[in-house]
Design a protein around this motif. Sequence first.
Motif, PDB file in Angstrom:
ATOM      1  N   ALA A  42       0.830  -1.207   0.000  1.00 15.00           N
ATOM      2  CA  ALA A  42       0.000   0.000   0.000  1.00 15.00           C
ATOM      3  C   ALA A  42       0.862   1.253   0.000  1.00 15.00           C
ATOM      4  O   ALA A  42       0.540   2.253  -0.666  1.00 15.00           O
ATOM      5  N   GLU A  43       1.975   1.223   0.728  1.00 14.99           N
ATOM      6  CA  GLU A  43       2.878   2.371   0.772  1.00 14.99           C
ATOM      7  C   GLU A  43       3.476   2.644  -0.606  1.00 14.99           C
ATOM      8  O   GLU A  43       3.574   3.806  -1.035  1.00 14.99           O
ATOM      9  N   ILE A  44       3.863   1.584  -1.327  1.00 12.34           N
ATOM     10  CA  ILE A  44       4.435   1.764  -2.666  1.00 12.34           C
ATOM     11  C   ILE A  44       3.378   2.316  -3.625  1.00 12.34           C
ATOM     12  O   ILE A  44       3.641   3.245  -4.392  1.00 12.34           O
ATOM     13  N   LEU A  45       2.186   1.757  -3.580  1.00  9.42           N
ATOM     14  CA  LEU A  45       1.140   2.149  -4.518  1.00  9.42           C
ATOM     15  C   LEU A  45       0.669   3.582  -4.309  1.00  9.42           C
ATOM     16  O   LEU A  45       0.408   4.304  -5.276  1.00  9.42           O
ATOM     17  N   ILE A  53      -2.709   7.839 -10.065  1.00  8.24           N
ATOM     18  CA  ILE A  53      -2.727   7.077  -8.816  1.00  8.24           C
ATOM     19  C   ILE A  53      -3.925   7.484  -7.961  1.00  8.24           C
ATOM     20  O   ILE A  53      -4.621   6.628  -7.389  1.00  8.24           O
ATOM     21  N   SER A  54      -4.217   8.776  -7.881  1.00  9.29           N
ATOM     22  CA  SER A  54      -5.329   9.237  -7.033  1.00  9.29           C
ATOM     23  C   SER A  54      -6.672   8.736  -7.553  1.00  9.29           C
ATOM     24  O   SER A  54      -7.587   8.476  -6.770  1.00  9.29           O
ATOM     25  N   LYS A  55      -6.801   8.573  -8.884  1.00  8.10           N
ATOM     26  CA  LYS A  55      -8.075   8.137  -9.455  1.00  8.10           C
ATOM     27  C   LYS A  55      -8.213   6.615  -9.517  1.00  8.10           C
ATOM     28  O   LYS A  55      -9.329   6.095  -9.422  1.00  8.10           O
ATOM     29  N   SER A  56      -7.098   5.918  -9.682  1.00 11.26           N
ATOM     30  CA  SER A  56      -7.170   4.477  -9.942  1.00 11.26           C
ATOM     31  C   SER A  56      -6.860   3.609  -8.732  1.00 11.26           C
ATOM     32  O   SER A  56      -7.471   2.548  -8.555  1.00 11.26           O
ATOM     33  N   GLN A  65     -12.646   1.148  -4.472  1.00 14.56           N
ATOM     34  CA  GLN A  65     -13.752   0.964  -5.408  1.00 14.56           C
ATOM     35  C   GLN A  65     -13.303   0.305  -6.705  1.00 14.56           C
ATOM     36  O   GLN A  65     -14.044  -0.453  -7.316  1.00 14.56           O
ATOM     37  N   ASN A  66     -12.063   0.593  -7.139  1.00 20.50           N
ATOM     38  CA  ASN A  66     -11.567   0.057  -8.412  1.00 20.50           C
ATOM     39  C   ASN A  66     -10.830  -1.261  -8.255  1.00 20.50           C
ATOM     40  O   ASN A  66     -10.562  -1.934  -9.248  1.00 20.50           O
ATOM     41  N   ALA A  67     -10.469  -1.633  -7.046  1.00 19.33           N
ATOM     42  CA  ALA A  67      -9.582  -2.787  -6.840  1.00 19.33           C
ATOM     43  C   ALA A  67     -10.246  -4.107  -7.228  1.00 19.33           C
ATOM     44  O   ALA A  67     -11.412  -4.348  -6.920  1.00 19.33           O
ATOM     45  N   ILE A  68      -9.484  -4.934  -7.917  1.00 17.68           N
ATOM     46  CA  ILE A  68      -9.849  -6.332  -8.176  1.00 17.68           C
ATOM     47  C   ILE A  68      -8.668  -7.159  -7.685  1.00 17.68           C
ATOM     48  O   ILE A  68      -7.562  -7.066  -8.225  1.00 17.68           O
ATOM     49  N   LEU A  79      -6.164   1.743   1.491  1.00 19.03           N
ATOM     50  CA  LEU A  79      -6.381   2.438   0.233  1.00 19.03           C
ATOM     51  C   LEU A  79      -7.503   3.447   0.386  1.00 19.03           C
ATOM     52  O   LEU A  79      -8.456   3.219   1.139  1.00 19.03           O
ATOM     53  N   PRO A  80      -7.433   4.568  -0.329  1.00 19.44           N
ATOM     54  CA  PRO A  80      -8.550   5.518  -0.286  1.00 19.44           C
ATOM     55  C   PRO A  80      -9.800   4.905  -0.891  1.00 19.44           C
ATOM     56  O   PRO A  80      -9.730   3.968  -1.686  1.00 19.44           O
TER      57      PRO A  80
END
Length: 302
Positions: A113-116, A199-202, A206-209, A227-228
């Motif tokens: 999560a820190e890297i992403l 990064i902020s949008k993706s 909500q987007n995670a699979i 994650l946000p």
Amino acid sequence: IPTEEINVCGAKVLYHQLPSNGIVHINAYFPVTQLSLSELPAAALITEFFKDLPTEKFEVLTLQNEIRMYIGGISFGLDILAKDNDYEECTPCIRVRASVLADKLPDAEALIAEILTGTKFSDRSMMRELITQIDEDSKRTAMANGHRLGLFEARSHWSARDAAAEAVNGYSFLQYMHGLTSASDDELDAFTSFAEEVISKSICRQNAIIGVTADSLPDLSGFLNMLPDGNLLPEKVHYESALPRRMGIEIPAAVSFAVTSYDMKRDGHRMSGNYQVAANIISLSHLWNSIRVQGGAYGASM
């Protein structure tokens, strides 16, 4: 492969229960369907920088030591996903793949999560050094594996997925990287703004699979809660390649590579073992003897 779909903290988790000797294998996908085809090379570069730039909490050497301590293996990339029969649309995704011992999963999740979400794209000198390395590696790959580069170009008009795959892996990416080697500070700053926006949008719940393979279902809520929340992006996007259908790429090599392609699915054929056997027979019994042995070429295959 056994697959169970579960909703965890608003994210889609695909769980595959298979013997894994206490190792948790994770494939996390974050769609970037808001991007145009011309923006995909820059998005691919974002994933090249993960692990090699500092984050909010770690300098580069500390980060890499943490990775070695808590994660058995990790890689990032921009994957292009689509159903085989969908020619019109695809789903480009930022992808992280990791293998982690089950008892180290909480620490590994925090690190991923820190890297992403915490990678800092602000050090111009470090980015220039990495860009030069990637550009040189791309040149060497093109010289040694010209057939692979040609394949991306030859297939680029087959479907949206192939157009996107070319932008991420082919000539379009090589040209983008080569241009960045002489980028001004303003151009690098523009890339930084682009990366932070993507990064902020993706990168959000909500987007995670999340695909996970393990002996038993691990608790991924800790990772997902780091994650946000974010907003859901379109599931798929349409792309069309603007490259010429016949093209040549000049490379600094003594060997030239020629590639031609044809999409059999458009004539109703479905790839099977029969075609693989036929392709091997043609490659080894005909093309090898006629083109390499008699013609003296470097090699040939179907």
